[in-house]
Design an enzyme around this catalytic site. Structure first.
Site, short mmCIF file in Angstrom:
data_model
loop_
_atom_site.label_atom_id
_atom_site.label_comp_id
_atom_site.label_asym_id
_atom_site.label_seq_id
_atom_site.Cartn_x
_atom_site.Cartn_y
_atom_site.Cartn_z
N ARG A 199 0.83 -1.20 0.00
CA ARG A 199 0.00 0.00 0.00
C ARG A 199 0.87 1.25 0.00
O ARG A 199 1.99 1.25 0.48
CB ARG A 199 -0.98 0.01 1.17
CG ARG A 199 -0.41 -0.39 2.49
CD ARG A 199 -1.48 -0.70 3.54
NE ARG A 199 -2.52 0.30 3.63
CZ ARG A 199 -3.21 0.52 4.76
NH1 ARG A 199 -2.95 -0.13 5.85
NH2 ARG A 199 -4.16 1.42 4.77
N ASP A 208 -7.24 18.12 -4.17
CA ASP A 208 -8.33 17.35 -4.76
C ASP A 208 -9.54 17.47 -3.85
O ASP A 208 -9.49 18.12 -2.81
CB ASP A 208 -7.89 15.88 -4.91
CG ASP A 208 -8.50 15.20 -6.12
OD1 ASP A 208 -9.73 15.36 -6.32
OD2 ASP A 208 -7.78 14.53 -6.88
#
Length: 264
Positions: A199, A208
């Site tokens: 990960r 964002d």
């Protein structure tokens, strides 16, 4: 051999020659993929219907142009490709782009959309984030820190999953120590899956609509499911205002394979 067959053969040879020219220095690539302070962008696209109506020769020329474009930008960005078609209804393929300056990524994607291939791309998702050192790990017990240093299973993985996350206001209202305690519980729940599920976290607040972009690689989707189920049971998960929507699932493919699929 017909003239059409000769042209198609010549174009395929040219395509393969271009495919071999992608000089990325290993040290630069490793730095962009592992160091903090690097911008990561996930750009997902669908092919429009007109693409499939083009003659085969036109599609080969178009994808060869993309190969040349990626070679041109390889000094400033690292570009990885993923095939989503058949596994996700959100997009056909995706690029993960790493760069020290987000403007370099913007220039690459703008140039991509201006190619013959790019004119048939419909952008479906752009996620942007920044890699940072672990915020809470320094406060973890030593046994957890050591467990986090254990390398995962060796070898390339088959699947990639991208999940954007938005935290609620209460999360950001907690003090650092309280968030750290919750993230320690999160980490303890995730550790049993760290060998088989790789990960990487990108911080997206202000860049964002999300706060984090989480990226996973695995060969064992059942372990990934187990990881997500385990994380859904910890207290930190209650602060996830948005988890996914969209979730992008695909296979990790060399650029040659992805573009060849769309050149057929």
């Amino acid at each position: 051999m017909s003239l059409t067959a000769v042209v198609r053969t010549a174009l395929c040879v040219a395509f393969l020659l271009v495919a071999t020219a992608w000089p990325v220095r290993a040290a630069d690539r490793e730095a962009l993929l592992t160091q903090p302070g690097v911008y990561g962008t996930f750009a997902a696209f669908q092919m429009d219907h007109d693409w499939w109506d083009l003659p085969g020769e036109a599609r080969v020329i178009a994808v060869a142009e993309v190969k040349g474009l990626i070679e041109q930008f390889s000094r400033n960005v690292v570009i990885e490709s993923y095939l989503l078609r058949g596994l996700s209804d959100h997009a056909d393929f995706m690029f993960r782009v790493h760069a020290h300056a987000l403007s370099d990524t913007q220039q690459f994607l703008t140039s991509l959309l201006g190619t013959r291939f790019g004119r048939h791309l419909v952008p479906t998702s752009y996620f942007h984030g920044l890699t940072r050192p672990g915020v809470y790990v320094p406060g973890f017990p030593e046994d957890i820190k050591q467990a986090l240093q254990v390398p995962g299973d060796a070898g390339a993985k088959s699947y990639a999953i991208v999940i954007p996350i938005r935290k609620d206001a209460e999360w950001w209202g907690l003090d650092h120590a309280s968030r750290g305690a919750l993230m320690q519980e999160h980490t303890e729940a995730a550790l049993p899956y760290s060998a088989s599920v790789k990960r990487k976290l990108y911080h997206s607040s202000g860049l964002d609509d999300f706060d984090f972009i989480t990226y996973f690689e695995t060969d064992k989707l059942e372990d990934f499911q187990g990881l997500i189920r385990a994380l859904e049971q910890v207290k930190e998960y209650r602060h996830d205002r948005r988890f996914g929507y969209p979730t992008l699932l695909g296979t990790i493919r060399p650029l040659d394979d992805v573009l060849e699929l769309f050149a057929r």
